[in-house]
Write a protein that holds these residues in place. Sequence first.
Motif, PDB file in Angstrom:
ATOM      1  N   ILE A 198       0.736  -1.229  -0.100  1.00 28.87           N
ATOM      2  CA  ILE A 198      -0.106  -0.049   0.167  1.00 28.87           C
ATOM      3  C   ILE A 198       0.881   1.330   0.021  1.00 28.87           C
ATOM      4  N   LYS A 199       1.789   1.203   0.518  1.00 26.53           N
ATOM      5  CA  LYS A 199       2.882   2.460   0.835  1.00 26.53           C
ATOM      6  C   LYS A 199       3.541   2.766  -0.422  1.00 26.53           C
ATOM      7  N   ARG A 200       3.826   1.743  -1.058  1.00 25.82           N
ATOM      8  CA  ARG A 200       4.507   1.886  -2.259  1.00 25.82           C
ATOM      9  C   ARG A 200       3.450   2.338  -3.473  1.00 25.82           C
ATOM     10  N   GLU A 201       2.312   1.624  -3.375  1.00 29.55           N
ATOM     11  CA  GLU A 201       1.403   2.372  -4.383  1.00 29.55           C
ATOM     12  C   GLU A 201       1.049   3.651  -4.331  1.00 29.55           C
ATOM     13  N   THR A 202       0.716   4.090  -2.981  1.00 30.02           N
ATOM     14  CA  THR A 202       0.195   5.099  -2.514  1.00 30.02           C
ATOM     15  C   THR A 202       1.092   6.369  -3.073  1.00 30.02           C
ATOM     16  N   ILE A 214       1.213   9.001   4.688  1.00 25.27           N
ATOM     17  CA  ILE A 214       1.293   7.651   3.873  1.00 25.27           C
ATOM     18  C   ILE A 214       1.486   6.636   4.635  1.00 25.27           C
ATOM     19  N   HIS A 215       2.351   6.660   5.603  1.00 23.35           N
ATOM     20  CA  HIS A 215       2.735   5.653   6.646  1.00 23.35           C
ATOM     21  C   HIS A 215       1.780   5.308   7.386  1.00 23.35           C
ATOM     22  N   SER A 216       0.938   6.182   7.994  1.00 24.70           N
ATOM     23  CA  SER A 216      -0.355   6.010   8.898  1.00 24.70           C
ATOM     24  C   SER A 216      -1.391   5.318   8.123  1.00 24.70           C
ATOM     25  N   PHE A 217      -1.880   5.824   6.785  1.00 26.26           N
ATOM     26  CA  PHE A 217      -2.542   5.081   6.226  1.00 26.26           C
ATOM     27  C   PHE A 217      -2.475   3.651   5.698  1.00 26.26           C
ATOM     28  N   SER A 221      -4.365   0.449   7.426  1.00 28.64           N
ATOM     29  CA  SER A 221      -5.014  -0.540   6.514  1.00 28.64           C
ATOM     30  C   SER A 221      -4.330  -1.973   6.634  1.00 28.64           C
ATOM     31  N   ALA A 222      -3.196  -2.297   6.836  1.00 30.91           N
ATOM     32  CA  ALA A 222      -2.479  -3.312   6.936  1.00 30.91           C
ATOM     33  C   ALA A 222      -2.788  -4.037   8.227  1.00 30.91           C
ATOM     34  N   GLY A 223      -3.014  -3.006   9.199  1.00 33.98           N
ATOM     35  CA  GLY A 223      -3.345  -3.688  10.660  1.00 33.98           C
ATOM     36  C   GLY A 223      -4.884  -4.134  10.694  1.00 33.98           C
ATOM     37  N   ALA A 224      -5.802  -3.535  10.180  1.00 30.63           N
ATOM     38  CA  ALA A 224      -7.185  -4.095   9.967  1.00 30.63           C
ATOM     39  C   ALA A 224      -7.201  -5.465   9.514  1.00 30.63           C
ATOM     40  N   ILE A 225      -6.454  -5.542   8.443  1.00 33.56           N
ATOM     41  CA  ILE A 225      -6.574  -6.809   7.500  1.00 33.56           C
ATOM     42  C   ILE A 225      -6.195  -7.887   8.299  1.00 33.56           C
ATOM     43  N   ALA A 226      -4.654  -7.874   8.701  1.00 32.21           N
ATOM     44  CA  ALA A 226      -4.120  -8.809   9.487  1.00 32.21           C
ATOM     45  C   ALA A 226      -4.759  -9.215  10.868  1.00 32.21           C
ATOM     46  N   THR A 227      -5.274  -7.964  11.394  1.00 32.89           N
ATOM     47  CA  THR A 227      -5.832  -8.260  12.865  1.00 32.89           C
ATOM     48  C   THR A 227      -7.214  -9.403  12.824  1.00 32.89           C
ATOM     49  N   MET A 228      -7.983  -8.982  11.828  1.00 38.30           N
ATOM     50  CA  MET A 228      -9.330  -9.971  11.517  1.00 38.30           C
ATOM     51  C   MET A 228      -8.921 -11.318  11.311  1.00 38.30           C
ATOM     52  N   ALA A 229      -7.875 -11.559  10.246  1.00 41.39           N
ATOM     53  CA  ALA A 229      -7.108 -13.004   9.910  1.00 41.39           C
ATOM     54  C   ALA A 229      -6.602 -13.701  11.167  1.00 41.39           C
ATOM     55  N   THR A 230      -6.290 -12.931  12.050  1.00 41.05           N
ATOM     56  CA  THR A 230      -5.518 -13.869  13.381  1.00 41.05           C
ATOM     57  C   THR A 230      -6.182 -13.562  14.646  1.00 41.05           C
ATOM     58  N   HIS A 231      -7.154 -12.914  14.805  1.00 33.45           N
ATOM     59  CA  HIS A 231      -7.933 -12.475  16.068  1.00 33.45           C
ATOM     60  C   HIS A 231      -8.376 -14.022  16.797  1.00 33.45           C
ATOM     61  N   LYS A 296      -5.446  -2.056  17.044  1.00 33.24           N
ATOM     62  CA  LYS A 296      -4.504  -2.226  15.917  1.00 33.24           C
ATOM     63  C   LYS A 296      -4.357  -1.269  15.026  1.00 33.24           C
ATOM     64  N   ILE A 297      -5.547  -0.646  14.466  1.00 34.34           N
ATOM     65  CA  ILE A 297      -5.575   0.196  13.641  1.00 34.34           C
ATOM     66  C   ILE A 297      -4.801   1.392  13.965  1.00 34.34           C
ATOM     67  N   LEU A 298      -5.185   1.647  15.317  1.00 36.00           N
ATOM     68  CA  LEU A 298      -4.403   2.932  15.715  1.00 36.00           C
ATOM     69  C   LEU A 298      -3.104   2.916  16.039  1.00 36.00           C
ATOM     70  N   SER A 299      -2.589   1.824  16.948  1.00 38.19           N
ATOM     71  CA  SER A 299      -1.428   1.540  17.156  1.00 38.19           C
ATOM     72  C   SER A 299      -0.436   1.194  15.978  1.00 38.19           C
ATOM     73  N   SER A 300      -1.002   0.761  14.884  1.00 42.69           N
ATOM     74  CA  SER A 300      -0.156   0.658  13.686  1.00 42.69           C
ATOM     75  C   SER A 300       0.027   2.064  13.052  1.00 42.69           C
ATOM     76  N   ALA A 301      -0.939   2.646  12.810  1.00 42.53           N
ATOM     77  CA  ALA A 301      -0.893   4.014  12.391  1.00 42.53           C
ATOM     78  C   ALA A 301       0.090   4.992  13.124  1.00 42.53           C
TER      79      ALA A 301
END
Length: 316
Positions: A198-202, A214-217, A221-231, A296-301
Amino acid sequence: MKNAAVGQHLLSGALSGFAGAILLQPLDLLKTRIQQGDSALNARNTTIIWRTTEDILRNEGIKGLWTGTSATLIRNVPGVALYFTSLTYLRSVMAKSPYFSAHQRHSRDNSKTVLPKLSSQGNLIAGATARVGVGLILNPFSILKARFESELHAYRSLSGSLLSITRMGPSELMRGFVASSLRDAPYAGLFVVIYESIKRETTYFIPTAYAAGIHSFSAASAGAIATMATHPFDVIKTKMQVRSEDRYRGLTTTVIRIFKAGPAGLHACVVFSSSNSQQRGAAGFFDGASLRMSRKILSSAIGWAVFEGMLLFMQT
């Protein structure tokens, strides 16, 4: 990595961990309180969160929302510093290999970061390896953090509680590590892959955007996807680390117990009962998901913006 670079990464990671721990401790606390119970929650998720918050405020006051902050700082400040530093070191080493090095796709690829670049496979392996390695070293402090946030352990001091856990032997110090690894390895691997993509494309499509944005966004986004996959593994880990009953000492028995836990009333997140046997099924593995997602979204951002921002500031 040179000694100066290691110091910069450790400092940036420590500041990142400190900021996240202080600002987001209430979300961590609420997640642990909700996950610690056996029972199904007979109300909407938002209702349970609000009632748990009310209980804490009524019994402990506003400062009660920051219960366990000292244990969180002991776990997260060195943990995040070690994770970012070891991740960057691994990526630096792997970037020298033709199997893992990334080919620069865009001319602007280097404009918003100073970190090594890898292929998706390389990022997956580096993220998973660094996270599990740090988790192994700091697992005793993860147990300490979870138990300080829980109501099930009346610890009076950090040193006394750590000594108490240590006296119970190596198995207690490593309790929940397998579940933590099953959560952390895919989470960290997926996170780094998605974050870098996401960082590269953004950066390519919005070259004028601020690096911090860019880093926060990208991290959120990465935190949201990875969190639900591993909760589900986060729920298993929490129960194994805060509950002292024999049925929570093994990974398999904990999974079975979560699957079979039934409703026990309105305050099931605090009071435990085995009077009902209604099965929850898969829903039991998503207790506290919205809280962990938010955190996770907030801490990652916050974390990645502070980490990469500090590195850009110190190295340019």
